[in-house]
Design a protein around this motif. Sequence first.
Motif, PDB file in Angstrom:
ATOM      1  N   ASP A  49       5.204  20.440  15.947  1.00  0.00           N
ATOM      2  CA  ASP A  49       5.792  20.302  14.738  1.00  0.00           C
ATOM      3  C   ASP A  49       5.192  19.372  13.992  1.00  0.00           C
ATOM      4  O   ASP A  49       4.928  18.155  14.105  1.00  0.00           O
ATOM      5  CB  ASP A  49       7.231  19.812  14.909  1.00  0.00           C
ATOM      6  N   PRO A  50       4.879  19.914  12.554  1.00  0.00           N
ATOM      7  CA  PRO A  50       3.874  19.303  11.655  1.00  0.00           C
ATOM      8  C   PRO A  50       4.775  17.975  11.174  1.00  0.00           C
ATOM      9  O   PRO A  50       5.741  18.086  10.600  1.00  0.00           O
ATOM     10  CB  PRO A  50       3.488  20.074  10.677  1.00  0.00           C
ATOM     11  N   ILE A  51       4.116  16.693  11.093  1.00  0.00           N
ATOM     12  CA  ILE A  51       4.419  15.680  10.094  1.00  0.00           C
ATOM     13  C   ILE A  51       3.231  14.993   9.421  1.00  0.00           C
ATOM     14  O   ILE A  51       2.075  15.058   9.984  1.00  0.00           O
ATOM     15  CB  ILE A  51       4.950  14.631  10.870  1.00  0.00           C
ATOM     16  N   VAL A  52       3.359  15.030   8.215  1.00  0.00           N
ATOM     17  CA  VAL A  52       2.320  14.351   7.155  1.00  0.00           C
ATOM     18  C   VAL A  52       2.506  13.111   7.064  1.00  0.00           C
ATOM     19  O   VAL A  52       3.740  12.481   6.652  1.00  0.00           O
ATOM     20  CB  VAL A  52       2.527  15.137   5.864  1.00  0.00           C
ATOM     21  N   PHE A  53       1.673  12.240   7.489  1.00  0.00           N
ATOM     22  CA  PHE A  53       1.707  10.927   7.312  1.00  0.00           C
ATOM     23  C   PHE A  53       1.012  10.213   6.359  1.00  0.00           C
ATOM     24  O   PHE A  53      -0.361  10.335   6.015  1.00  0.00           O
ATOM     25  CB  PHE A  53       1.066  10.222   8.775  1.00  0.00           C
ATOM     26  N   PHE A  54       1.511   9.106   5.529  1.00  0.00           N
ATOM     27  CA  PHE A  54       1.117   8.490   4.432  1.00  0.00           C
ATOM     28  C   PHE A  54       0.552   7.016   4.851  1.00  0.00           C
ATOM     29  O   PHE A  54       1.604   6.341   5.072  1.00  0.00           O
ATOM     30  CB  PHE A  54       2.288   8.387   3.315  1.00  0.00           C
ATOM     31  N   HIS A  55      -0.434   6.707   5.084  1.00  0.00           N
ATOM     32  CA  HIS A  55      -1.070   5.400   5.730  1.00  0.00           C
ATOM     33  C   HIS A  55      -1.029   4.417   4.631  1.00  0.00           C
ATOM     34  O   HIS A  55      -0.466   4.568   3.491  1.00  0.00           O
ATOM     35  CB  HIS A  55      -2.692   5.693   5.918  1.00  0.00           C
ATOM     36  N   GLY A  56      -0.936   3.094   5.256  1.00  0.00           N
ATOM     37  CA  GLY A  56      -0.737   1.985   4.518  1.00  0.00           C
ATOM     38  C   GLY A  56      -1.744   1.551   3.749  1.00  0.00           C
ATOM     39  O   GLY A  56      -3.146   2.277   3.731  1.00  0.00           O
ATOM     40  N   THR A  57      -1.934   0.248   3.198  1.00  0.00           N
ATOM     41  CA  THR A  57      -2.873  -0.264   2.531  1.00  0.00           C
ATOM     42  C   THR A  57      -3.995  -0.777   3.525  1.00  0.00           C
ATOM     43  O   THR A  57      -3.856  -1.281   4.353  1.00  0.00           O
ATOM     44  CB  THR A  57      -2.501  -1.374   1.835  1.00  0.00           C
ATOM     45  N   GLY A  58      -5.150  -0.016   3.102  1.00  0.00           N
ATOM     46  CA  GLY A  58      -6.232  -0.340   4.139  1.00  0.00           C
ATOM     47  C   GLY A  58      -6.316   0.072   5.482  1.00  0.00           C
ATOM     48  O   GLY A  58      -6.407  -0.760   6.348  1.00  0.00           O
ATOM     49  N   ALA A  59      -5.332   0.711   5.745  1.00  0.00           N
ATOM     50  CA  ALA A  59      -4.946   1.194   7.280  1.00  0.00           C
ATOM     51  C   ALA A  59      -4.925   2.810   7.509  1.00  0.00           C
ATOM     52  O   ALA A  59      -4.053   3.173   8.136  1.00  0.00           O
ATOM     53  CB  ALA A  59      -3.614   0.716   7.436  1.00  0.00           C
ATOM     54  N   HIS A  60      -5.888   3.315   7.283  1.00  0.00           N
ATOM     55  CA  HIS A  60      -5.919   4.669   7.508  1.00  0.00           C
ATOM     56  C   HIS A  60      -6.330   5.090   8.861  1.00  0.00           C
ATOM     57  O   HIS A  60      -5.921   5.988   9.464  1.00  0.00           O
ATOM     58  CB  HIS A  60      -7.150   5.577   6.790  1.00  0.00           C
ATOM     59  N   ILE A  61      -6.402   4.200   9.729  1.00  0.00           N
ATOM     60  CA  ILE A  61      -6.758   4.198  11.162  1.00  0.00           C
ATOM     61  C   ILE A  61      -5.366   4.078  12.006  1.00  0.00           C
ATOM     62  O   ILE A  61      -5.155   4.753  13.015  1.00  0.00           O
ATOM     63  CB  ILE A  61      -7.765   3.242  11.614  1.00  0.00           C
TER      64      ILE A  61
END
Length: 318
Positions: A49-61
């Motif tokens: 089931d898909p979830i699109v995740f919006f990363h934090g500041t300076g935190a794409h990992i």
Amino acid sequence: MQNTSNEKKPKLSILTNDEIDELNKKVKFLNTSSGIKLAYREYGNPGGDPIVFFHGTGAHIHPMMLHKPGKEYNFRIIVPTRPGIADSEFREWTHLDYADDIKELVKKLKLKHFGIMGISGGGPTLMAYALKYPDDLACVINLACAAPVYNDPEMQKDIGFVDRVYAKLADKAPLSFFRLSYGIVELSQKFLKSPKSFVKMFSSSLCEADKKLFEIPDFQNMFMRDFQESFKHGTKGPSYDAQRIVQDWGFDVSDIEPHVDIFQGKDDLFVPMKISKYYEKKLKDFEYHIIQGEGHFYTVAHGYETLSKIRNKYFKNQ
């Protein structure tokens, strides 16, 4: 509505350096109508089931920590990287502009009904998508996200020193100010090869629970790598991204229609309870999940617990 959790902590979802390297090889790109290449990665189960995740500041990992929990709980975690961060090309943008970029991405991936999730500085873009494209969404998950309160002197008292400086100067300082301060971080990460030394720069924003997480070498390494890779194209993208959070968001949170689940560590110093509680005054439909004795990074470091709760609430019969 409020739900307070005192459950026993499950296993950690932190990744090793080698695991990060392997996942980093799988970067993909969307050619947006705005004329840039927007990078994205996928974690968990490709058929889940898909979830699109919006990363934090300076935190794409950091969203990578949901890779193994995503496999276990049958989620496909799709993580686009905002313009100018890591592998994504830079352009000037607003939060509502970025929602349109994500709409292009979900069309490319042929997603029909999916969840969205964001953490920390991913809050403005998470909320912008919830506002603009509510019919797409199975759920909206706010993991201690920033709120549009940084011009409020009372709110500024409760945030970390660095965020407080940015907040006070948000409407006065040009982008060059943000680039200067972020340049110091960029320069330091080039010379501080020890993750432990790098983490010390952020100690004033860590509660006791977060400090314990940062005692774990793999977590230290992940945090340092996050900043290193975020500055792949220099300071302009990360600085612009940070400035967008503390300036006016360009929309009213009170206009958001979908139900929002807010997961909040009670001892969080990055996004304190006082800031998170802003949403209580504004959102039409929400539920708080307050995690006693925990801080900002609990929800991703303990990703198994987070995704288990989302599975049981929204995808139980799927």
